[in-house]
Each structure stands twice: as C-alpha cells, then as structure tokens.
Design a protein around this motif. Structure first.
Motif, PDB file in Angstrom:
ATOM      1  N   SER A  20     -26.044   2.945  22.721  1.00  0.00           N
ATOM      2  CA  SER A  20     -25.747   2.705  24.144  1.00  0.00           C
ATOM      3  C   SER A  20     -24.588   3.584  24.602  1.00  0.00           C
ATOM      4  O   SER A  20     -23.837   4.124  23.774  1.00  0.00           O
ATOM      5  CB  SER A  20     -25.377   1.217  24.302  1.00  0.00           C
ATOM      6  OG  SER A  20     -24.937   0.936  25.618  1.00  0.00           O
ATOM      7  N   ILE A  22     -21.382   5.418  25.610  1.00  0.00           N
ATOM      8  CA  ILE A  22     -20.627   6.571  25.111  1.00  0.00           C
ATOM      9  C   ILE A  22     -21.140   7.016  23.732  1.00  0.00           C
ATOM     10  O   ILE A  22     -21.273   8.217  23.469  1.00  0.00           O
ATOM     11  CB  ILE A  22     -19.122   6.217  25.046  1.00  0.00           C
ATOM     12  CG1 ILE A  22     -18.580   6.003  26.477  1.00  0.00           C
ATOM     13  CG2 ILE A  22     -18.328   7.278  24.317  1.00  0.00           C
ATOM     14  CD1 ILE A  22     -17.174   5.403  26.549  1.00  0.00           C
ATOM     15  N   GLY A  23     -21.420   6.061  22.848  1.00  0.00           N
ATOM     16  CA  GLY A  23     -21.887   6.418  21.503  1.00  0.00           C
ATOM     17  C   GLY A  23     -23.205   7.172  21.555  1.00  0.00           C
ATOM     18  O   GLY A  23     -23.400   8.165  20.842  1.00  0.00           O
ATOM     19  N   ASP A  43     -27.809  -2.769  17.434  1.00  0.00           N
ATOM     20  CA  ASP A  43     -28.900  -2.936  18.397  1.00  0.00           C
ATOM     21  C   ASP A  43     -30.058  -2.013  17.995  1.00  0.00           C
ATOM     22  O   ASP A  43     -30.048  -0.815  18.297  1.00  0.00           O
ATOM     23  CB  ASP A  43     -28.368  -2.603  19.797  1.00  0.00           C
ATOM     24  CG  ASP A  43     -29.474  -2.516  20.849  1.00  0.00           C
ATOM     25  OD1 ASP A  43     -30.645  -2.793  20.527  1.00  0.00           O
ATOM     26  OD2 ASP A  43     -29.149  -2.148  21.993  1.00  0.00           O
ATOM     27  N   LEU A  62     -27.081  -1.430  11.570  1.00  0.00           N
ATOM     28  CA  LEU A  62     -26.025  -2.119  10.814  1.00  0.00           C
ATOM     29  C   LEU A  62     -24.985  -2.725  11.750  1.00  0.00           C
ATOM     30  O   LEU A  62     -24.922  -2.411  12.940  1.00  0.00           O
ATOM     31  CB  LEU A  62     -25.348  -1.138   9.841  1.00  0.00           C
ATOM     32  CG  LEU A  62     -24.751   0.155  10.405  1.00  0.00           C
ATOM     33  CD1 LEU A  62     -23.448  -0.073  11.139  1.00  0.00           C
ATOM     34  CD2 LEU A  62     -24.512   1.133   9.255  1.00  0.00           C
TER      35      LEU A  62
HETATM   36  P1  NAI Z   1     -21.530  -0.089  25.315  1.00  0.00           P
HETATM   37  O1  NAI Z   1     -21.478  -1.567  25.353  1.00  0.00           O
HETATM   38  O2  NAI Z   1     -22.450   0.649  26.198  1.00  0.00           O
HETATM   39  O3  NAI Z   1     -21.776   0.420  23.807  1.00  0.00           O
HETATM   40  C1  NAI Z   1     -21.156  -0.187  22.706  1.00  0.00           C
HETATM   41  C2  NAI Z   1     -22.111  -0.087  21.524  1.00  0.00           C
HETATM   42  O4  NAI Z   1     -21.443  -0.639  20.379  1.00  0.00           O
HETATM   43  C3  NAI Z   1     -23.402  -0.902  21.737  1.00  0.00           C
HETATM   44  O5  NAI Z   1     -24.523  -0.120  21.411  1.00  0.00           O
HETATM   45  C4  NAI Z   1     -23.247  -2.065  20.772  1.00  0.00           C
HETATM   46  O6  NAI Z   1     -24.481  -2.553  20.251  1.00  0.00           O
HETATM   47  C5  NAI Z   1     -22.391  -1.421  19.676  1.00  0.00           C
HETATM   48  N1  NAI Z   1     -21.723  -2.440  18.869  1.00  0.00           N
HETATM   49  C6  NAI Z   1     -20.918  -3.446  19.322  1.00  0.00           C
HETATM   50  N2  NAI Z   1     -20.545  -4.209  18.303  1.00  0.00           N
HETATM   51  C7  NAI Z   1     -21.111  -3.685  17.179  1.00  0.00           C
HETATM   52  C8  NAI Z   1     -21.106  -4.044  15.810  1.00  0.00           C
HETATM   53  N3  NAI Z   1     -20.440  -5.142  15.361  1.00  0.00           N
HETATM   54  N4  NAI Z   1     -21.793  -3.275  14.934  1.00  0.00           N
HETATM   55  C9  NAI Z   1     -22.495  -2.202  15.356  1.00  0.00           C
HETATM   56  N5  NAI Z   1     -22.560  -1.821  16.640  1.00  0.00           N
HETATM   57  C10 NAI Z   1     -21.866  -2.553  17.553  1.00  0.00           C
HETATM   58  O7  NAI Z   1     -20.014   0.362  25.582  1.00  0.00           O
HETATM   59  P2  NAI Z   1     -19.369   1.793  25.858  1.00  0.00           P
HETATM   60  O8  NAI Z   1     -18.760   1.738  27.192  1.00  0.00           O
HETATM   61  O9  NAI Z   1     -20.290   2.880  25.501  1.00  0.00           O
HETATM   62  O10 NAI Z   1     -18.161   1.734  24.809  1.00  0.00           O
HETATM   63  C11 NAI Z   1     -18.091   2.557  23.661  1.00  0.00           C
HETATM   64  C12 NAI Z   1     -16.649   2.570  23.169  1.00  0.00           C
HETATM   65  O11 NAI Z   1     -15.818   3.161  24.172  1.00  0.00           O
HETATM   66  C13 NAI Z   1     -16.062   1.194  22.879  1.00  0.00           C
HETATM   67  O12 NAI Z   1     -15.251   1.257  21.719  1.00  0.00           O
HETATM   68  C14 NAI Z   1     -15.220   0.917  24.108  1.00  0.00           C
HETATM   69  O13 NAI Z   1     -14.177   0.021  23.825  1.00  0.00           O
HETATM   70  C15 NAI Z   1     -14.722   2.299  24.433  1.00  0.00           C
HETATM   71  N6  NAI Z   1     -14.271   2.457  25.805  1.00  0.00           N
HETATM   72  C16 NAI Z   1     -15.139   2.290  26.862  1.00  0.00           C
HETATM   73  C17 NAI Z   1     -14.684   2.441  28.172  1.00  0.00           C
HETATM   74  C18 NAI Z   1     -15.564   2.250  29.351  1.00  0.00           C
HETATM   75  O14 NAI Z   1     -15.029   2.264  30.494  1.00  0.00           O
HETATM   76  N7  NAI Z   1     -16.876   2.106  29.207  1.00  0.00           N
HETATM   77  C19 NAI Z   1     -13.272   2.783  28.443  1.00  0.00           C
HETATM   78  C20 NAI Z   1     -12.471   2.954  27.255  1.00  0.00           C
HETATM   79  C21 NAI Z   1     -12.961   2.794  25.995  1.00  0.00           C
END
Ligand code: NAI
Length: 250
Positions: A20, A22-23, A43, A62
């Motif tokens: 999802s 950023i990743g 996911d 995982l």
């Molecule tokens: P998102 O919710 O779109 O993606 C997060 C991903 O991490 C999801 O695919 C989810 O399934 C996965 N995930 C969560 N817990 C997990 C676990 N225990 N094991 C494996 N996978 C797991 O969020 P987004 O926005 O892409 O965030 C990515 C990173 O960027 C996070 O670390 C977030 O804290 C950081 N971030 C995001 C910001 C934003 O404004 N969206 C701002 C600053 C940092």
C-alpha cells in the motif's frame, strides 16, 4: 539519459509495507530503477496487486512484528543490497487517553518491526561484505509533535535513534543507514471518512506548506531511491524531510 548513480541494476531490495501507499510506490520505483524487489507485507491481497504493477517483484506475506518471519524472508533473498523499512501504523489518542495496549501495539509495529528488519538486513549485508543501504521511515511528527500523536511520535523518534545508532555501527562495513521523515502524504493511512473531511484536512495541511500541496507516495519513493542508490554515497545517519517545506508549524 539515465543517470548511472541511480541505477540499481544487479541490486536486490527488500521493502516492507509494500502492499500500500508509500511502501508500494517504493517497491515500484526501485524495480523501475533496475532492482530485483522483494515486497513484504501482512496484506496478501495488496501485495499481489503490487506484484502485478511491476515485473521482478517477489512477494513475502509476513508480519513485521514476527522476527522469525522476517528472518526467513530475508534469508530466502538471493542477496541483499537495500532495505526500505516502510511498514507502519497510525494511532491517535491524547496523552491522558493513551492506554498501555495502544502504546504496545504501535511500538511493536513501528519500532520493533523496523528494528527486526534492520537487524536481519544489516547482518545479511555484513555477511556479504559488499556494503548496502538501509532506509527507515520516520515522520514529520518527530519534529513537530502534534495533539493525539504520542504513541506514533514516540515510535518514530525511536526509529530516528535506531537509524543514527546503526549508521554509526554499520558505517565501517560500507552500510549506510538514513531515515525519511515525510510530511502529510495522500495514502490509505491518511484517508478520512468522507470526501468533504478529506478535502478539508488536505487543504489545511497544504496551507502549512510553502509548496501549498500535500504529498503523494511517489514524492517519498523518490527520496527513498536517492538514499538507496549510489547518488547518496556520502550520506549516512541523516534524516531527509520531503514535506513541501513544512518546518515547525504548530
Ligand atoms: P499505508 O497504511 O498505506 O501502508 C502501510 C503498510 O504497512 C500497509 O500495507 C500495511 O498492511 C503494512 N503493515 C502495517 N502493519 C504491518 C505489519 N505488522 N506487518 C507487515 N506489514 C504491515 O500507510 P503509508 O502512508 O503508506 O505509510 C507508510 C509509512 O510511512 C509508515 O511507516 C508511516 O508511518 C509513514 N508515514 C506516512 C505519512 C503519511 O502522511 N502517509 C507521513 C509520515 C510517515
């Protein structure tokens, strides 16, 4: 003309949170730059979607809080040159409302999940003897704080500390470790319940930034590509802040 310093041909990257936001954007851009990408997430459906969007992306279903799963996934990679530890969760509660279980849940994913990935990746890279680049995902919250962000901010501050400590310890092995601290980025994490609330929140976040917009996942993926590649060969222990110019608005 492609710039060679950004070329990841022949390198292998492991990206957590790749189902999802950023990743996923990181996995796709690193693959576009020539890397063989291993995409990891809890996911399964999102992971499969990521894999359909680029060739040379392998998936690992995982949970990053499970050290054994991360160990097995990284051990199964043919080699490892880049780790992007992106997986994370958000939690919002005031200091007075915060419960032990909230803190434990966010800590397990946002800190321990990054720690385990860094330990496994750095160990593998040291064993290979050919250096590497580790990129962690912090947040603008480490600079600004913010109401309701206690658990989240604490874990991201810890990620910064981990990044600086590992940079010091792994530098002599040619392994660079840097953090990205994004501003407000449009992803499922920042989704609001409806379009009106979404527009209102994004407008207020954009107002705080000199560039007058919120970020996209690709904005962050480009910062990660820079840190993953030889373009940043003399950078380690740093925090890169792609945030539209937001400093300390609150
Ligand atoms: P998102 O919710 O779109 O993606 C997060 C991903 O991490 C999801 O695919 C989810 O399934 C996965 N995930 C969560 N817990 C997990 C676990 N225990 N094991 C494996 N996978 C797991 O969020 P987004 O926005 O892409 O965030 C990515 C990173 O960027 C996070 O670390 C977030 O804290 C950081 N971030 C995001 C910001 C934003 O404004 N969206 C701002 C600053 C940092």
């Amino acid at each position: 003309m492609a710039v060679k310093a950004y070329d990841l041909t022949g390198r292998t990257a492991f990206v957590t949170g790749a189902a999802s936001g950023i990743g996923r954007a990181c996995a796709l851009l690193l693959a576009q730059a020539g890397a063989t990408v291993h995409a990891a997430d809890r996911d399964a459906r999102g992971l499969e979607e990521t894999a359909t969007l680029a060739k040379d992306v392998r998936t690992h279903h995982l949970d990053v809080t499970d050290r054994a799963q991360l160990h097995a996934a990284i051990a199964s990679c043919e080699r490892l040159d880049v780790l992007a530890a992106v997986a994370g969760i958000m939690h919002s509660s005031t200091v007075l409302e915060t419960r032990d279980e909230d803190l434990d849940r966010v800590w397990d994913v946002n800190f321990k999940g990054v720690l385990y990935a860094c330990q496994e990746a750095a160990g593998r890279m040291i064993g290979q003897g050919s250096g590497g680049s580790i990129v962690t995902m912090a947040s603008g919250a480490v600079d600004t704080g913010g109401a309701g962000l206690l658990c989240y901010g604490v874990t991201k501050a810890a990620v910064v500390q981990l990044t600086k400590t590992l940079a010091t310890e792994a530098g002599p092995h040619g392994i660079r470790v840097n953090a990205v601290a994004p501003g407000w980025i449009r992803t499922p994490m920042t989704d609001r319940p409806d379009a009106t609330a979404q527009a209102r929140t994004e407008a207020s976040m954009a107002r705080l930034a000199p560039l007058k917009r919120v970020g996209e996942a690709e904005d962050i993926a480009h910062a990660v590509l820079y840190l993953a590649s030889d373009a940043s060969a003399f950078m380690t222990g740093q925090i890169l802040r792609p945030n539209g110019g937001v400093a300390m608005p609150w």
